[in-house]
Design an enzyme around this catalytic site. Structure first.
Site, PDB file in Angstrom:
ATOM      1  N   THR A 118     -89.117 -24.260  58.077  1.00 45.60           N
ATOM      2  CA  THR A 118     -88.312 -23.360  57.252  1.00 45.60           C
ATOM      3  C   THR A 118     -88.863 -21.958  57.448  1.00 45.60           C
ATOM      4  OG1 THR A 118     -87.949 -25.115  55.633  1.00 45.60           O
ATOM      5  CG2 THR A 118     -87.488 -22.864  54.928  1.00 45.60           C
ATOM      6  N   LYS A 194     -80.568 -23.513  55.659  1.00 49.00           N
ATOM      7  CA  LYS A 194     -81.747 -24.125  55.036  1.00 49.00           C
ATOM      8  C   LYS A 194     -82.255 -23.282  53.877  1.00 49.00           C
ATOM      9  CE  LYS A 194     -85.624 -26.437  54.464  1.00 49.00           C
ATOM     10  NZ  LYS A 194     -85.664 -27.670  53.673  1.00 49.00           N
ATOM     11  N   LYS A 263     -92.334 -18.593  48.976  1.00 51.20           N
ATOM     12  CA  LYS A 263     -92.067 -18.091  50.325  1.00 51.20           C
ATOM     13  C   LYS A 263     -90.597 -18.220  50.684  1.00 51.20           C
ATOM     14  CE  LYS A 263     -92.316 -20.802  53.656  1.00 51.20           C
ATOM     15  NZ  LYS A 263     -91.406 -21.649  54.493  1.00 51.20           N
TER      16      LYS A 263
END
Length: 316
Positions: A118, A194, A263
């Site tokens: 990711t 994603k 994040k």
């Protein structure tokens, strides 16, 4: 795009003389965390040859017992048909790709780099361009699913990149996942999907935390409340999975650690800024993760933001 044709021709030529893409492949796998270890194990179980690299070499021991070979450097994991990376963040992936003994320098012409990490839209775009320049091919293939799904080969793969490269990556997707969703090009579109998905999961966690804090303070049993929700209005697995974690306050051991949640929200906001899409809820989630981390939540599962509402209500 005309500039991409030479790489596609090399990919086609690489596989034309064999049927490796539809049977056993020689693969490298870089990144043996909770997700990567399960994914690499399933590649071995599917009959692929796997050379595994991890910065902490001891993490490769379990895979060696399944038949994998341990690589001493990232370059050693790049001698086959494809290399799969499953790393924590942009910095880790950039170091592995562009660093000394990295993927870009070691991967053969026409070979594939499949990034399941990711990462940011910007880095994915950069990787696609760098591999194209080097005569290699890049496919972005982030996955949805927690470590238990990775171990059970039940991940959902979202893939984007050159059509021929995705076709050759299909046996890999079949070995690690339950279903693949192919977006076509550009590669970074898979990363955008994603990030948007992780934003939605975090939104569900926050909403569940607030709703469960409300009913609990009103005297309703949270487990019964969760049963009502998941049996009627909200039957999707995400509500059951994260609702149970919140009700049980089971935030350790983490399946997805809270700093990575922060994040991903940062990356979603960065993509939104580039595309000029306001995401006020994402800004709220960023602050919720910051609150969790500021109060000692570094080692907790990201679902622990669901306990903040109860704490704010004086229930914890």
């Amino acid at each position: 795009m005309p500039a991409q044709r030479p790489t596609r021709q090399r990919v086609q030529a690489r596989y034309k003389s064999s049927e490796k893409a539809s049977s056993s492949m020689k693969l490298g796998f870089i990144g043996l965390g909770q997700m990567g270890t399960g994914m690499a194990a399933n590649l071995l179980k599917a009959g692929h040859e796997v050379v595994a690299y991890n910065r902490t070499a001891a993490k490769a021991a379990a895979l060696e017992r399944l038949g994998a070979r341990r690589a001493a450097t990232p370059a050693e994991a790049c001698q086959g048909d494809a290399v799969v990376t499953m790393l924590a963040d942009d910095d880790a992936l950039e170091e592995i790709v562009f660093g000394a003994h990295g993927i870009l320098a070691a991967l053969a012409k026409g070979a594939l780099h499949i990034s399941a990490s990711t990462i940011s839209v910007a880095l994915s775009r950069k990787l696609a361009a760098a591999h194209e320049t080097s005569g290699q091919c890049y496919v972005a293939a982030p996955v949805f699913g927690r470590p238990d799904a990775a171990a059970a080969a039940q991940l959902f793969v979202v893939a984007a990149g050159p059509r021929d490269a995705i076709a050759h990556a299909e046996p890999i997707f079949q070995a690690i996942g339950k279903k693949s969703f192919i977006l076509g090009e550009p590669a970074e579109s898979a990363n955008l999907v994603k990030l948007s998905g992780n934003f939605l999961i975090a939104s569900v966690i926050e909403a569940l935390g607030e709703a469960m804090a409300l009913v609990a303070k009103g005297g309703v049993d949270q487990r019964q409340y969760l049963e009502i929700l998941t049996s009627t209005l909200f039957s999707a697995p995400v509500y059951k999975t994260y609702g149970e974690l919140i009700a049980e306050r089971k935030y350790q051991p983490p399946g997805f650690i809270a700093p990575l949640g922060l994040k991903d929200i940062h990356l979603a906001l960065s993509a939104a800024g580039e595309l000029r899409v306001p995401m006020p809820l994402a800004s709220l989630l960023r602050d919720r993760f910051l609150t969790l981390l500021a109060n000692g939540g570094e080692g907790l599962d990201w679902s622990a933001i669901g306990q903040l509402a109860a704490r704010d209500a004086g229930e914890i």
